[in-house]
Design an enzyme around this catalytic site. Sequence first.
Site, PDB file in Angstrom:
ATOM      1  N   VAL A 134       0.836  -1.205   0.000  1.00  0.00           N
ATOM      2  CA  VAL A 134       0.000   0.000   0.000  1.00  0.00           C
ATOM      3  C   VAL A 134       0.868   1.250   0.000  1.00  0.00           C
ATOM      4  O   VAL A 134       0.582   2.224  -0.707  1.00  0.00           O
ATOM      5  CB  VAL A 134      -0.958  -0.004   1.200  1.00  0.00           C
ATOM      6  CG1 VAL A 134      -1.826   1.245   1.191  1.00  0.00           C
ATOM      7  CG2 VAL A 134      -1.846  -1.245   1.174  1.00  0.00           C
ATOM      8  N   ASP A 135       1.947   1.248   0.760  1.00  0.00           N
ATOM      9  CA  ASP A 135       2.870   2.379   0.744  1.00  0.00           C
ATOM     10  C   ASP A 135       3.450   2.584  -0.651  1.00  0.00           C
ATOM     11  O   ASP A 135       3.596   3.720  -1.134  1.00  0.00           O
ATOM     12  CB  ASP A 135       4.011   2.154   1.737  1.00  0.00           C
ATOM     13  CG  ASP A 135       3.663   2.588   3.147  1.00  0.00           C
ATOM     14  OD1 ASP A 135       2.790   3.456   3.304  1.00  0.00           O
ATOM     15  OD2 ASP A 135       4.255   2.057   4.100  1.00  0.00           O
ATOM     16  N   VAL A 136       3.808   1.488  -1.306  1.00  0.00           N
ATOM     17  CA  VAL A 136       4.402   1.586  -2.640  1.00  0.00           C
ATOM     18  C   VAL A 136       3.384   2.136  -3.640  1.00  0.00           C
ATOM     19  O   VAL A 136       3.698   3.023  -4.451  1.00  0.00           O
ATOM     20  CB  VAL A 136       4.933   0.215  -3.093  1.00  0.00           C
ATOM     21  CG1 VAL A 136       5.422   0.277  -4.532  1.00  0.00           C
ATOM     22  CG2 VAL A 136       6.058  -0.258  -2.175  1.00  0.00           C
TER      23      VAL A 136
END
Length: 387
Positions: A169-171
């Site tokens: 999700v961060d990516v």
Amino acid sequence: MPARALEGLLVADFSRVLAGPLAAATLADLGAEVIKVERPGTGDDTRAWGPPFAADGTAAYFDAANRSKRGLALDLGDPDDAAAARELARRADVLIENFRPGSLARYGLDHTATRAANPGLVHCTITGFGSGAGAGLPGYDFVVQAVGGLMSITGEPGGTPLKAGVALVDVLTAKDAATGILAALHHRGRTGQGQLVEVNLLSSLLGSLVNQASGHLATGRDPGPMGNRHPSIAPYETLACRDGQLLAVAVGNDRQFRALAETLGAPELADDVRFARNQDRVQNRTDLIKALENRLSADTPRGWTERLTATSVPCGPVNSLSEALELAERLGLAPVSPVGEGRIPQVASPLRLSATPVTQPSAPPRLDEHGTPLRTWLSGPADQPLP
């Protein structure tokens, strides 16, 4: 040296952990000058996220998202350092931050203040759950994978819900942030005006659920985990070969299925009414997989990969990470870039631009590595070039 796409742009990276720093690193890949601002003493949280660590004590996690930046440590609670931070925002083309909504106002670094001082600034704020009712919720990738539905469709049927094997999700949010920033810079090129770019982890995750989200909206039913199977395509999963070794097979159309059946020595499968069309194969998946695995058991995944690839059937073995990097190297993709003796190499940028190639990465900065010249620069004339 050829020109870089973002050459001449200055990015002030006030973000921490992964989504913001990775977005800033992407801009650095494209030629922007990026100054990473960290708190003195400890710096970015990920500097302590290990093992593994490099020989010099650098955390591999930190290095993954902070290549090609200059390092500056500022204590925003200190009046002089806060003034330097505001001056950096005034000179920057892009500012990236992931502070809790409203918390930067006390330092004069919120969007209202930065826009007043620098009307052309593209101010990107990254949160976990937006700036409204979710503003007070801390945004951590693992939690968002859980509450955002990703874990509910990951894993084996009837098994424990699982997260992805990376902070996915961060990516994804980093890529959304970079896209939004580039769109805002294009708008600024036409109008001279900057703007606020807002992204949040939950919305980036929901936007990435594509067919699963669309299927839910079409039917009202919640999808569940299917292991490596695809809900709408078959065979599109891992299949057991000799000794139970797994082969990933991604048959996307009926022509590819016929090629698969013929290569396996079972052309009759492509004419079987249970398997002739994709929707039939999905309906009769259990019988299909049994028939395929009976034939695949005659060879290894690598043996089948060689034969099936020759007939344009998408497939491949389930590689380890080292094997994946070796594959990319064999294919001429140059997946790893050295950044100096004793430093952890970087995975190369996936971007390839013919006229404005990405920059050769440099090692991530040590804490406050460029602090002295940068503080001198910020205290001098605004038209003075970066040291």
